[in-house]
Design a protein around this motif. Structure first.
Motif, PDB file in Angstrom:
ATOM      1  N   GLY A 166      -0.262  -0.494  -0.056  1.00 15.03           N
ATOM      2  CA  GLY A 166      -1.624  -0.625  -0.524  1.00 15.03           C
ATOM      3  C   GLY A 166      -2.344   0.698  -0.621  1.00 15.03           C
ATOM      4  N   SER A 167      -3.636   0.622  -0.949  1.00 16.95           N
ATOM      5  CA  SER A 167      -4.452   1.808  -1.165  1.00 16.95           C
ATOM      6  C   SER A 167      -5.776   1.705  -0.432  1.00 16.95           C
ATOM      7  N   ARG A 185      -9.583   4.264  -0.135  1.00 14.52           N
ATOM      8  CA  ARG A 185     -10.296   5.485  -0.455  1.00 14.52           C
ATOM      9  C   ARG A 185     -11.299   5.777   0.645  1.00 14.52           C
ATOM     10  N   ARG A 209       1.001  11.126  -3.043  1.00 17.39           N
ATOM     11  CA  ARG A 209       0.415   9.832  -2.707  1.00 17.39           C
ATOM     12  C   ARG A 209      -1.088   9.909  -2.482  1.00 17.39           C
ATOM     13  N   PHE A 210      -1.544  11.003  -1.893  1.00 15.20           N
ATOM     14  CA  PHE A 210      -2.965  11.173  -1.573  1.00 15.20           C
ATOM     15  C   PHE A 210      -3.591  12.184  -2.523  1.00 15.20           C
ATOM     16  N   THR A 211      -4.875  12.001  -2.799  1.00 18.25           N
ATOM     17  CA  THR A 211      -5.631  12.930  -3.621  1.00 18.25           C
ATOM     18  C   THR A 211      -6.982  13.192  -2.971  1.00 18.25           C
ATOM     19  N   GLN A 221      -8.329   9.702  -1.663  1.00 22.89           N
ATOM     20  CA  GLN A 221      -7.695   8.531  -2.248  1.00 22.89           C
ATOM     21  C   GLN A 221      -6.277   8.440  -1.709  1.00 22.89           C
ATOM     22  N   ASN A 238      -2.829   6.286  -1.740  1.00 24.87           N
ATOM     23  CA  ASN A 238      -2.011   5.286  -2.413  1.00 24.87           C
ATOM     24  C   ASN A 238      -0.651   5.189  -1.743  1.00 24.87           C
ATOM     25  N   SER A 239       0.040   4.099  -2.018  1.00 21.78           N
ATOM     26  CA  SER A 239       1.379   3.881  -1.474  1.00 21.78           C
ATOM     27  C   SER A 239       1.416   4.116   0.027  1.00 21.78           C
TER      28      SER A 239
END
Length: 120
Positions: free
Chosen positions: A16-17, A19, A66-68, A81, A83-84
């Motif tokens: 999942g994700s 933020r 995966r992350f931003t 953010q 993700n995964s």
């Protein structure tokens, strides 16, 4: 007087994700370097990602791709953010602010932390 408040932590399933957001106040946000760190139970606090005033980002290898990390200077906010997500990402995530214009004494500040739990 510098205050950092994190939002967005919670419980998610693997894959999942989430933020995360960090709202800064009490200083000139646009000139500050920002970062996200995390501390898992029984572990030391580790760097996750940083972003310079100009928007240059850096990531630890385990989250790269995966992350931003990003920032919105109009909102005095830095984001992460994620993700995964993996169970290994479970930790308390802390927002960090560094005053780039201060070269003596303490020039960094921490948020209170927000819990991210990834279940399998």
């Amino acid at each position: 007087q510098v205050q950092l408040v994190e939002f967005g932590g919670g419980l998610v399933q693997a894959g999942g994700s989430l933020r995360l957001s960090c709202l800064a106040s009490g200083t000139v946000f646009s000139f500050a370097s920002m970062g996200w760190y995390r501390q898992a139970l029984g572990n030391q606090r580790e760097l996750v990602a940083t972003i310079t005033p100009g928007g240059m980002a850096n990531y630890t290898d385990s989250v790269k791709g995966r992350f931003t990390i990003s920032r919105d200077n109009d909102k005095n906010t830095v984001y992460l953010q994620m993700n995964s997500l993996k169970p290994e990402d479970t930790a308390v995530y802390y927002c960090n602010l560094r005053k780039t214009w201060v070269t003596r004494g303490n020039n960094y500040y921490w948020g209170q932390g927000t819990q991210v739990t990834v279940s399998s």
